[in-house]
Design a protein around this motif. Structure first.
Motif, PDB file in Angstrom:
ATOM      1  N   ASN A 139       0.830  -1.190   0.000  1.00 21.48           N
ATOM      2  CA  ASN A 139       0.000   0.000   0.000  1.00 21.48           C
ATOM      3  C   ASN A 139       0.876   1.256   0.000  1.00 21.48           C
ATOM      4  O   ASN A 139       1.979   1.243   0.523  1.00 21.48           O
ATOM      5  CB  ASN A 139      -0.897  -0.028   1.236  1.00 21.48           C
ATOM      6  CG  ASN A 139      -2.037   0.943   1.146  1.00 21.48           C
ATOM      7  OD1 ASN A 139      -2.066   1.807   0.303  1.00 21.48           O
ATOM      8  ND2 ASN A 139      -2.985   0.776   2.043  1.00 21.48           N
ATOM      9  N   ASN A 140       0.372   2.328  -0.558  1.00 25.99           N
ATOM     10  CA  ASN A 140       1.105   3.593  -0.595  1.00 25.99           C
ATOM     11  C   ASN A 140       0.820   4.457   0.617  1.00 25.99           C
ATOM     12  O   ASN A 140       1.432   5.499   0.793  1.00 25.99           O
ATOM     13  CB  ASN A 140       0.721   4.395  -1.841  1.00 25.99           C
ATOM     14  CG  ASN A 140       1.027   3.655  -3.107  1.00 25.99           C
ATOM     15  OD1 ASN A 140       1.635   2.595  -3.104  1.00 25.99           O
ATOM     16  ND2 ASN A 140       0.589   4.209  -4.208  1.00 25.99           N
ATOM     17  N   ARG A 141      -0.128   4.050   1.458  1.00 26.19           N
ATOM     18  CA  ARG A 141      -0.520   4.841   2.620  1.00 26.19           C
ATOM     19  C   ARG A 141       0.230   4.340   3.848  1.00 26.19           C
ATOM     20  O   ARG A 141       0.160   3.170   4.194  1.00 26.19           O
ATOM     21  CB  ARG A 141      -2.022   4.737   2.842  1.00 26.19           C
ATOM     22  CG  ARG A 141      -2.518   5.715   3.870  1.00 26.19           C
ATOM     23  CD  ARG A 141      -4.007   5.795   3.863  1.00 26.19           C
ATOM     24  NE  ARG A 141      -4.402   6.941   4.670  1.00 26.19           N
ATOM     25  CZ  ARG A 141      -5.618   7.139   5.089  1.00 26.19           C
ATOM     26  NH1 ARG A 141      -6.576   6.307   4.762  1.00 26.19           N
ATOM     27  NH2 ARG A 141      -5.894   8.187   5.825  1.00 26.19           N
ATOM     28  N   VAL A 179       4.572  13.192  -2.382  1.00 23.02           N
ATOM     29  CA  VAL A 179       3.575  12.979  -1.327  1.00 23.02           C
ATOM     30  C   VAL A 179       2.222  13.412  -1.872  1.00 23.02           C
ATOM     31  O   VAL A 179       2.023  14.562  -2.230  1.00 23.02           O
ATOM     32  CB  VAL A 179       3.935  13.798  -0.060  1.00 23.02           C
ATOM     33  CG1 VAL A 179       2.866  13.626   1.000  1.00 23.02           C
ATOM     34  CG2 VAL A 179       5.302  13.388   0.463  1.00 23.02           C
ATOM     35  N   GLU A 180       1.288  12.472  -1.944  1.00 19.86           N
ATOM     36  CA  GLU A 180      -0.042  12.788  -2.462  1.00 19.86           C
ATOM     37  C   GLU A 180      -0.938  13.398  -1.391  1.00 19.86           C
ATOM     38  O   GLU A 180      -1.751  14.266  -1.695  1.00 19.86           O
ATOM     39  CB  GLU A 180      -0.700  11.534  -3.033  1.00 19.86           C
ATOM     40  CG  GLU A 180      -0.053  11.058  -4.306  1.00 19.86           C
ATOM     41  CD  GLU A 180      -0.794   9.897  -4.921  1.00 19.86           C
ATOM     42  OE1 GLU A 180      -1.752   9.368  -4.308  1.00 19.86           O
ATOM     43  OE2 GLU A 180      -0.401   9.503  -6.026  1.00 19.86           O
ATOM     44  N   PRO A 228       4.322   2.552  -4.638  1.00 21.57           N
ATOM     45  CA  PRO A 228       4.776   1.643  -3.585  1.00 21.57           C
ATOM     46  C   PRO A 228       6.293   1.721  -3.355  1.00 21.57           C
ATOM     47  O   PRO A 228       6.755   1.585  -2.223  1.00 21.57           O
ATOM     48  CB  PRO A 228       4.383   0.257  -4.104  1.00 21.57           C
ATOM     49  CG  PRO A 228       3.270   0.508  -5.051  1.00 21.57           C
ATOM     50  CD  PRO A 228       3.561   1.849  -5.671  1.00 21.57           C
ATOM     51  N   GLU A 229       7.037   1.966  -4.421  1.00 18.68           N
ATOM     52  CA  GLU A 229       8.496   2.079  -4.279  1.00 18.68           C
ATOM     53  C   GLU A 229       8.873   3.290  -3.429  1.00 18.68           C
ATOM     54  O   GLU A 229       9.765   3.207  -2.579  1.00 18.68           O
ATOM     55  CB  GLU A 229       9.166   2.171  -5.653  1.00 18.68           C
ATOM     56  CG  GLU A 229       9.038   0.923  -6.506  1.00 18.68           C
ATOM     57  CD  GLU A 229       7.670   0.765  -7.164  1.00 18.68           C
ATOM     58  OE1 GLU A 229       7.322  -0.384  -7.493  1.00 18.68           O
ATOM     59  OE2 GLU A 229       6.942   1.753  -7.333  1.00 18.68           O
ATOM     60  N   GLU A 230       8.199   4.408  -3.662  1.00 18.08           N
ATOM     61  CA  GLU A 230       8.454   5.602  -2.857  1.00 18.08           C
ATOM     62  C   GLU A 230       8.030   5.379  -1.407  1.00 18.08           C
ATOM     63  O   GLU A 230       8.691   5.847  -0.482  1.00 18.08           O
ATOM     64  CB  GLU A 230       7.740   6.808  -3.454  1.00 18.08           C
ATOM     65  CG  GLU A 230       8.336   7.265  -4.763  1.00 18.08           C
ATOM     66  CD  GLU A 230       7.541   8.365  -5.433  1.00 18.08           C
ATOM     67  OE1 GLU A 230       6.405   8.652  -5.002  1.00 18.08           O
ATOM     68  OE2 GLU A 230       8.059   8.940  -6.402  1.00 18.08           O
ATOM     69  N   ALA A 258      10.426   5.676   1.851  1.00 23.85           N
ATOM     70  CA  ALA A 258      10.061   6.507   3.000  1.00 23.85           C
ATOM     71  C   ALA A 258      10.089   5.697   4.297  1.00 23.85           C
ATOM     72  O   ALA A 258      10.568   6.190   5.322  1.00 23.85           O
ATOM     73  CB  ALA A 258       8.680   7.124   2.787  1.00 23.85           C
ATOM     74  N   ILE A 259       9.630   4.468   4.247  1.00 22.50           N
ATOM     75  CA  ILE A 259       9.669   3.598   5.434  1.00 22.50           C
ATOM     76  C   ILE A 259      11.114   3.409   5.880  1.00 22.50           C
ATOM     77  O   ILE A 259      11.438   3.567   7.060  1.00 22.50           O
ATOM     78  CB  ILE A 259       9.012   2.232   5.129  1.00 22.50           C
ATOM     79  CG1 ILE A 259       7.504   2.407   4.979  1.00 22.50           C
ATOM     80  CG2 ILE A 259       9.329   1.226   6.240  1.00 22.50           C
ATOM     81  CD1 ILE A 259       6.805   1.178   4.428  1.00 22.50           C
ATOM     82  N   GLU A 260      11.964   3.079   4.936  1.00 25.78           N
ATOM     83  CA  GLU A 260      13.372   2.833   5.268  1.00 25.78           C
ATOM     84  C   GLU A 260      14.071   4.108   5.734  1.00 25.78           C
ATOM     85  O   GLU A 260      14.881   4.081   6.651  1.00 25.78           O
ATOM     86  CB  GLU A 260      14.096   2.242   4.055  1.00 25.78           C
ATOM     87  CG  GLU A 260      13.609   0.852   3.709  1.00 25.78           C
ATOM     88  CD  GLU A 260      14.063   0.372   2.346  1.00 25.78           C
ATOM     89  OE1 GLU A 260      14.819   1.094   1.653  1.00 25.78           O
ATOM     90  OE2 GLU A 260      13.640  -0.736   1.948  1.00 25.78           O
TER      91      GLU A 260
END
Length: 70
Positions: free
Chosen positions: A2-4, A29-30, A54-56, A60-62
């Protein structure tokens, strides 16, 4: 994936613009949704950030894991 993304443990002084700037380092960032208390209007200390891919989101998570913001 997920992108969220859930972003927790935010300072009550952190605003949506600060979150958007921090996550923009990893891609587009949407949306930034800062959760507030419905009775007081004060921030509740967490937010949801939607990245465009999803890649972005994974970057961001990392990149933001364990990082101090504000």
């Amino acid at each position: 994936m997920n992108n969220r993304l859930y972003v927790g443990n935010l300072s009550y002084n952190t605003g949506a613009d600060a979150v958007r700037v921090a996550f923009a380092e990893f891609g587009a960032v949407e949306d930034v949704y800062m959760v507030t208390d419905r009775d007081t209007g004060r921030p509740r200390g967490f937010a949801f950030v939607t990245m465009s891919t999803p890649e972005e989101a994974q970057k961001a998570i990392e990149g933001m894991d364990g990082k101090v913001l504000d």
